[in-house]
Write an enzyme that holds these catalytic residues in place. Sequence first.
Site, short mmCIF file in Angstrom:
data_model
loop_
_atom_site.label_atom_id
_atom_site.label_comp_id
_atom_site.label_asym_id
_atom_site.label_seq_id
_atom_site.Cartn_x
_atom_site.Cartn_y
_atom_site.Cartn_z
CG HIS A 1 -2.34 0.36 0.92
ND1 HIS A 1 -2.90 1.55 1.25
CD2 HIS A 1 -3.32 -0.35 0.30
CE1 HIS A 1 -4.17 1.60 0.86
NE2 HIS A 1 -4.45 0.44 0.28
CD GLU B 1 -2.11 -4.14 -4.78
OE1 GLU B 1 -2.87 -3.16 -4.86
OE2 GLU B 1 -2.51 -5.32 -4.61
CG HIS C 1 -7.55 -1.52 -7.69
ND1 HIS C 1 -8.42 -0.45 -7.59
CD2 HIS C 1 -7.11 -1.76 -6.43
CE1 HIS C 1 -8.49 -0.07 -6.32
NE2 HIS C 1 -7.72 -0.84 -5.60
#
Length: 381
Positions: free
Chosen positions: A185, A209, A284
């Site tokens: 994140h 990610e 996403h």
Amino acid sequence: MRITRVETFAVPPRWLLCRIETDEGVVGWGEPVIEGRAATVRTAVRELSELLLGRDPLRVEDHWQAMTRGGFYRGGPILAAAVAGLDQALWDILGKTLGAPVHVLLGGPVRDRVRAYGWVGGDDPAEITDALTAVVESGLTAVKMNAAGRMNRLGTVGELDRVVRRAELARELLGPERDFALDLHGRSSAANTRRLLPLLAPTAPLFVEEPVLPEHTELLAGLVACSPVPLATGERLYSRAEVLPALRAGIAVLQPDPSHAGGISEVRRIASLAETFDVPIAPHCPLGPVALAASLQLAFATPNFLIQEQSLGIHYHSGAELLDYVVDREVFRLREGHFARPTAPGLGIEVDEAAVRAADDGAPEWRNPLWRHPDGSFAEW
């Protein structure tokens, strides 16, 4: 056929839907939203609708060009999201008019089903075991979770150990035949991520990610060079131009959002660009029903597709689920962790318009949390 009306609906838990109506009664739906900025995107949709009213809805590409390039000041997440929802709705109208699903209009299906993953949180490690167990019992074959909560710029040994323990626990519970992904994140600095990635290698995550913030894309190449695990990014990149440096840096997975990055029209081009770098896409989509429907249409027509994010049972939604806004829930039924190919025309779903109208303006003004470090300084959420 002419466009006669464009409407928007802010519905719980935090979604914005748009509806395009035509004089021949054909209606298209889209989902233009930036999480935490729905009201701002709603204004942008209203402004862009001036370019659509009275026009032929079937000129999808021409409308995309006008909406994205018609203003002297261009780009950014707000405009890209507004265009995205309107673009989805125009594709929906095109498919319904021609009697074909959007993925057929994009060249036809390249697969029979689409693998999906579920979210299990991760900010609080105590919740992971139960969440992972529930996911396995649901039939999903892959999950994603936050790698950590608030992180120092250079993590302590304890912080790093807790991330690794999360990964070890996930691998232990999921076994060798299921996958898990970790989302940093952008909470970790490049230097901290460089320390962390080798420690995660034994757990073999599907990908890690946002190893750095999107504004630090130029640092990705160095991380790729030292990383034993695949790296992913893209949910906060909104165009081909923005994803290109990440692809050149050597990322393993690209994650464009069809409700953030200019809609179906732009994401299909982003996917083609990624294909030239031998990079698959994992769209996403922790969002609502129209965003997921648009994602699935792309997934079924995209050769270099990997896996689909979806929000069914997501840990932080309350007050509504995406199934509350569709007439036929079967289209989103997961079987053995996969979505079946939708066959209805357009985006493949029938939006429950009565439910949407009843819920309009019932969504709270959602904002992401604002985190602070113990010394009072700002921390990335």
